[in-house]
Design an enzyme around this catalytic site. Structure first.
Site, PDB file in Angstrom:
ATOM      1  N   HIS A 332     -94.301 -64.408 -30.775  1.00 29.12           N
ATOM      2  CA  HIS A 332     -95.746 -64.241 -30.879  1.00 29.12           C
ATOM      3  C   HIS A 332     -96.382 -65.606 -31.086  1.00 29.12           C
ATOM      4  CE1 HIS A 332     -99.666 -62.890 -32.510  1.00 29.12           C
ATOM      5  NE2 HIS A 332     -99.450 -61.837 -31.737  1.00 29.12           N
ATOM      6  N   ASP A 391     -95.052 -54.899 -29.624  1.00 26.01           N
ATOM      7  CA  ASP A 391     -94.687 -54.256 -28.360  1.00 26.01           C
ATOM      8  C   ASP A 391     -93.238 -53.787 -28.340  1.00 26.01           C
ATOM      9  OD1 ASP A 391     -97.212 -54.617 -26.990  1.00 26.01           O
ATOM     10  OD2 ASP A 391     -96.737 -56.750 -26.976  1.00 26.01           O
TER      11      ASP A 391
END
Length: 455
Positions: A332, A391
């Site tokens: 991320h 996700d």
């Protein structure tokens, strides 16, 4: 003037690709020479400061003596830690998305009376304009629900008696209507997609009064309207965790860029939908599922770490999967040690896996989460800390709930419409509002104009 000989447009475009490549190569050295911050990122990976916001905050590291140091991830909604927010409504066995929407839009947690009134207003605005589904969705079916959602949001402008009024009261009216209507648009677009592209029967269900957004969504997308309380509560949690992620994420920033121009809310939100569709943003959860389909085909023994490592190596070397070199669901821009959304979803995903008898599959996801940082260091020489992002587990949760992959990213939009609207209104009403216009360094060499006959 039209040529007498018929031109094959495909061949012509193909030939022009060579021309494009010849004249459109930018020397990578320019980016360093002119100190271009690609992706609006600083050299250490932090984002370029583009504004201030009271809506959301994402914490994943801290700076000490100018050095970026990892920290457990925190997601903050209007000053409240999202983990505390979730603990609040989960401990009381309530749905939390409507409460979260109120908080993000208006700036404070609602009283019981305010929450009840807000829930009623959302329920009253679920109904789409007359003939909207027939004219905007059924007459032009799309194989992709996100594209249909973007078109439908833009089309709502034509059904609004006062679309361009920038008064706060009007902007909030439009925002509340969008929060209420987007789930219905997604459900109808999905039903039409299944009918025209998958040869299934067409079922269009009306939202039911008294149901939460999560309950109504499950009611609307299932032929038999059936769902369990556990499914609805878990979907509600997913919506809460996806509702907002700061002003710098790609879709929220796209919404703010358009809003800064003074355009209407429908144009700004449609742009955000288009951004979210991308596989580097909201479309990543679908890519996670595609990647795991590949992993399951490659790895015979899901409990064998060496087999999993070998498969991850192929992915990282662009020898397997979609050959992107990415491990979707890992890493991320901000989170380092942990993504709080992934932590919460993983907890509930484990519980659901036990209920559904999918413990082996859940452990495979855990193996990928555990082994990817090691393999990124071994294969790519990456030194930065990498954690699972939201996700990785959201797609698995949707799969265990029987939600089709075509709805993964649209469900993200159902939640994020709240954050987009909040950022749109803040951008429009912030003091000293200016149109967002970053600079690009022009590097094309000067050339003379050459007459047509001399080219």
């Amino acid at each position: 003037m039209q040529n007498e000989a018929k031109v094959n447009s495909t061949d012509f475009i193909q030939s022009l690709c060579g021309e494009y490549r010849k004249y459109n190569q930018i020397d990578p050295a320019y980016y360093e020479r002119y100190q271009v911050k690609r992706g609006l990122r600083n050299a250490d990976g932090t984002g370029v400061m583009a504004g201030v916001t009271q809506i959301g905050n994402v914490l994943g590291y801290y700076l000490q003596d100018g050095e970026k140091l990892p920290a457990p991830g925190k997601l903050i909604y209007r000053g409240i830690d999202v983990e505390d927010l979730v603990d609040g409504f989960v401990s009381e066995n309530r749905f939390g998305f409507e409460e979260t929407a109120y908080l993000l839009l208006f700036g404070a947690l609602p009283t019981r009376e305010q929450l009840t009134t807000f829930q009623q207003i959302l329920s009253d605005n679920h109904t789409l304009p007359r003939m909207f589904t027939e004219d905007m969705i059924i007459k032009a079916p799309s194989p992709d629900v996100m594209n249909k959602l973007a078109r439908s949001v833009l089309a709502l402008y034509s059904y609004d008696d006062n679309p361009d009024d920038m008064a706060l009261e009007n902007q909030l009216r439009q925002a509340v209507q969008l929060v209420a209507r987007v789930p219905v648009i997604v459900a109808h677009a999905f039903a039409v997609k299944r009918h025209y592209y998958d040869n299934e029967s067409l079922y269009l269900h009306r939202p039911q009064p008294g149901l939460s957004v999560a309950e109504n969504f499950l009611y609307s997308v299932r032929h038999d309207n059936q769902f369990t309380e556990q499914e609805a509560k878990l979907l509600d949690l997913c919506l809460v965790l996806h509702a907002e992620h700061g002003g710098g994420n790609n879709s929220a920033f796209a919404c703010r860029v358009l809003s800064s121009s003074g355009t209407d809310i429908y144009s700004a939100i449609a742009a955000a939908v288009g951004s979210l569709k991308g596989p580097r943003h909201g479309g990543a959860n679908k890519k996670v599922m595609e990647m795991f389909s590949y992993i399951k085909g490659e790895v015979k023994d899901w409990t064998d770490d060496d087999e999993v490592r070998a498969c991850l190596t192929k992915l990282l070397k662009k020898e397997g999967g979609d050959k992107s070199g990415l491990i979707y669901g890992m890493g991320h821009a901000i989170y380092t040690i942990s993504d709080p959304r992934a932590v919460l979803l993983k907890k509930f995903a484990r519980q659901l896996a036990e209920t559904k008898g999918m413990q082996e599959e859940f452990r495979l996801y855990e193996a990928v989460e555990r082994l990817t940082p090691e393999m990124m260091h071994t294969v790519k020489g990456e030194s930065k800390m990498v954690c699972a992002n939201v996700d990785l587990f959201s797609g698995l949760v949707y799969q265990m709930m029987g939600i089709p992959q075509e709805l993964y990213t649209p469900l993200f939009a159902v939640a994020r419409i709240v954050g987009w609207c909040a950022h749109r209104i803040e951008e429009v009403y912030q003091p000293g509002n200016r149109i967002i216009r970053p600079a690009y360094k022009a590097v094309a060499p000067s050339r003379p104009f050459v007459p047509l006959d001399q080219r």
